[in-house]
Design a protein around this motif. Structure first.
Motif, PDB file in Angstrom:
ATOM      1  N   GLN A 121      25.275  25.270  36.800  1.00  0.00           N
ATOM      2  CA  GLN A 121      25.366  25.716  38.190  1.00  0.00           C
ATOM      3  C   GLN A 121      23.981  25.933  38.783  1.00  0.00           C
ATOM      4  O   GLN A 121      23.060  26.329  38.093  1.00  0.00           O
ATOM      5  N   ARG A 122      23.892  25.686  40.071  1.00  0.00           N
ATOM      6  CA  ARG A 122      22.615  25.846  40.768  1.00  0.00           C
ATOM      7  C   ARG A 122      22.381  27.263  41.270  1.00  0.00           C
ATOM      8  O   ARG A 122      21.311  27.578  41.752  1.00  0.00           O
ATOM      9  N   ASN A 123      23.374  28.087  41.224  1.00  0.00           N
ATOM     10  CA  ASN A 123      23.227  29.452  41.720  1.00  0.00           C
ATOM     11  C   ASN A 123      23.700  30.436  40.656  1.00  0.00           C
ATOM     12  O   ASN A 123      24.378  30.054  39.708  1.00  0.00           O
ATOM     13  N   PRO A 124      23.358  31.705  40.802  1.00  0.00           N
ATOM     14  CA  PRO A 124      23.748  32.697  39.801  1.00  0.00           C
ATOM     15  C   PRO A 124      25.268  32.809  39.681  1.00  0.00           C
ATOM     16  O   PRO A 124      25.991  32.718  40.671  1.00  0.00           O
ATOM     17  N   LEU A 125      25.739  33.004  38.475  1.00  0.00           N
ATOM     18  CA  LEU A 125      27.157  33.246  38.236  1.00  0.00           C
ATOM     19  C   LEU A 125      27.470  34.713  38.531  1.00  0.00           C
ATOM     20  O   LEU A 125      26.607  35.581  38.408  1.00  0.00           O
ATOM     21  N   PRO A 126      28.706  35.016  38.916  1.00  0.00           N
ATOM     22  CA  PRO A 126      29.078  36.425  39.077  1.00  0.00           C
ATOM     23  C   PRO A 126      28.823  37.167  37.772  1.00  0.00           C
ATOM     24  O   PRO A 126      29.158  36.665  36.700  1.00  0.00           O
ATOM     25  N   SER A 127      28.217  38.329  37.872  1.00  0.00           N
ATOM     26  CA  SER A 127      27.875  39.066  36.658  1.00  0.00           C
ATOM     27  C   SER A 127      28.303  40.529  36.711  1.00  0.00           C
ATOM     28  O   SER A 127      27.853  41.331  35.913  1.00  0.00           O
ATOM     29  N   HIS A 128      29.165  40.869  37.672  1.00  0.00           N
ATOM     30  CA  HIS A 128      29.652  42.244  37.687  1.00  0.00           C
ATOM     31  C   HIS A 128      31.004  42.339  38.393  1.00  0.00           C
ATOM     32  O   HIS A 128      31.391  41.433  39.137  1.00  0.00           O
ATOM     33  N   GLN A 129      31.688  43.424  38.120  1.00  0.00           N
ATOM     34  CA  GLN A 129      32.886  43.816  38.844  1.00  0.00           C
ATOM     35  C   GLN A 129      32.655  45.245  39.320  1.00  0.00           C
ATOM     36  O   GLN A 129      31.762  45.937  38.827  1.00  0.00           O
ATOM     37  N   THR A 130      33.449  45.669  40.283  1.00  0.00           N
ATOM     38  CA  THR A 130      33.257  46.974  40.896  1.00  0.00           C
ATOM     39  C   THR A 130      34.510  47.814  40.736  1.00  0.00           C
ATOM     40  O   THR A 130      35.625  47.297  40.837  1.00  0.00           O
ATOM     41  N   ILE A 131      34.316  49.103  40.499  1.00  0.00           N
ATOM     42  CA  ILE A 131      35.410  50.062  40.504  1.00  0.00           C
ATOM     43  C   ILE A 131      35.067  51.114  41.556  1.00  0.00           C
ATOM     44  O   ILE A 131      34.089  51.848  41.407  1.00  0.00           O
ATOM     45  N   PHE A 132      35.829  51.127  42.649  1.00  0.00           N
ATOM     46  CA  PHE A 132      35.621  52.105  43.710  1.00  0.00           C
ATOM     47  C   PHE A 132      36.335  53.399  43.339  1.00  0.00           C
ATOM     48  O   PHE A 132      37.477  53.385  42.883  1.00  0.00           O
ATOM     49  N   PHE A 133      35.660  54.526  43.551  1.00  0.00           N
ATOM     50  CA  PHE A 133      36.207  55.849  43.244  1.00  0.00           C
ATOM     51  C   PHE A 133      36.404  56.599  44.559  1.00  0.00           C
ATOM     52  O   PHE A 133      35.448  56.836  45.291  1.00  0.00           O
ATOM     53  N   TYR A 134      37.662  56.940  44.854  1.00  0.00           N
ATOM     54  CA  TYR A 134      38.031  57.707  46.037  1.00  0.00           C
ATOM     55  C   TYR A 134      38.827  58.930  45.610  1.00  0.00           C
ATOM     56  O   TYR A 134      39.506  58.910  44.585  1.00  0.00           O
ATOM     57  N   SER A 135      38.755  59.981  46.416  1.00  0.00           N
ATOM     58  CA  SER A 135      39.611  61.146  46.189  1.00  0.00           C
ATOM     59  C   SER A 135      40.481  61.331  47.426  1.00  0.00           C
ATOM     60  O   SER A 135      40.218  60.769  48.485  1.00  0.00           O
ATOM     61  N   LYS A 136      41.507  62.127  47.267  1.00  0.00           N
ATOM     62  CA  LYS A 136      42.411  62.383  48.395  1.00  0.00           C
ATOM     63  C   LYS A 136      41.840  63.461  49.321  1.00  0.00           C
ATOM     64  O   LYS A 136      42.011  63.409  50.525  1.00  0.00           O
ATOM     65  N   THR A 137      41.130  64.442  48.729  1.00  0.00           N
ATOM     66  CA  THR A 137      40.509  65.525  49.491  1.00  0.00           C
ATOM     67  C   THR A 137      39.142  65.829  48.892  1.00  0.00           C
ATOM     68  O   THR A 137      38.758  65.252  47.884  1.00  0.00           O
ATOM     69  N   ASP A 138      38.441  66.770  49.503  1.00  0.00           N
ATOM     70  CA  ASP A 138      37.163  67.219  48.943  1.00  0.00           C
ATOM     71  C   ASP A 138      37.371  68.103  47.713  1.00  0.00           C
ATOM     72  O   ASP A 138      36.430  68.389  46.985  1.00  0.00           O
TER      73      ASP A 138
END
Length: 149
Positions: A121-138
């Protein structure tokens, strides 16, 4: 404290839960790859397969929206949600989570980095995934784990 495992379409399962009854939701949905994924066991006796093909991004986000509304409904006021995704739709998912939980309820993102190399490939391969952290309240519950370096 009792825990249980339920099987089925998560939307139908979560609709059967009482509002405010869940401490933690971890979401690992299809990633909008627009492919059918398959895996064969090492002994080649069983094949597992699922489709991650969608008519449009809007259809995919509608699928997620319905489920996220229910996940938020069943979270306790001290509850947290972790949403696992990759670069195919993470930017859209973050906006969806901000809409449903509120921008102020975004707590953090975890980057799951892995190594890949390719000479084809001529460009970088995907090298990460993301886990978003949310809460319902403070007033969310979070146990910080400390480990030696």
């Amino acid at each position: 404290m009792a825990s249980e495992v339920r099987q089925g379409d998560c939307l139908e399962v979560v609709r059967g839960l009482t509002a405010g009854s869940v401490d933690l939701v971890y979401v690992d949905p299809p990633f909008f790859t627009q492919r059918t994924h398959s895996l064969v066991t090492r002994d080649r006796t069983t094949k597992f397969e699922f489709s991650d093909e969608w008519k449009s991004r809007a259809e995919y986000l509608g699928f997620l929206h319905a489920r996220l509304q229910e996940f938020r409904r069943v979270l306790k006021m001290t509850g947290s949600m972790f949403f696992h995704c990759d670069t195919n739709a993470s930017h859209h998912i973050r906006c969806l989570l901000d809409e449903l939980f509120g921008e102020a309820m975004f707590r953090s993102e975890i980057i799951w980095h892995y190594r890949r190399w390719s000479n084809s490939q001529r460009n970088p391969l995907p090298s990460h995934q993301t886990i978003f952290f949310y809460s319902k309240t403070d007033n969310y519950h979070y146990d910080q784990l400390f480990d030696a370096y």
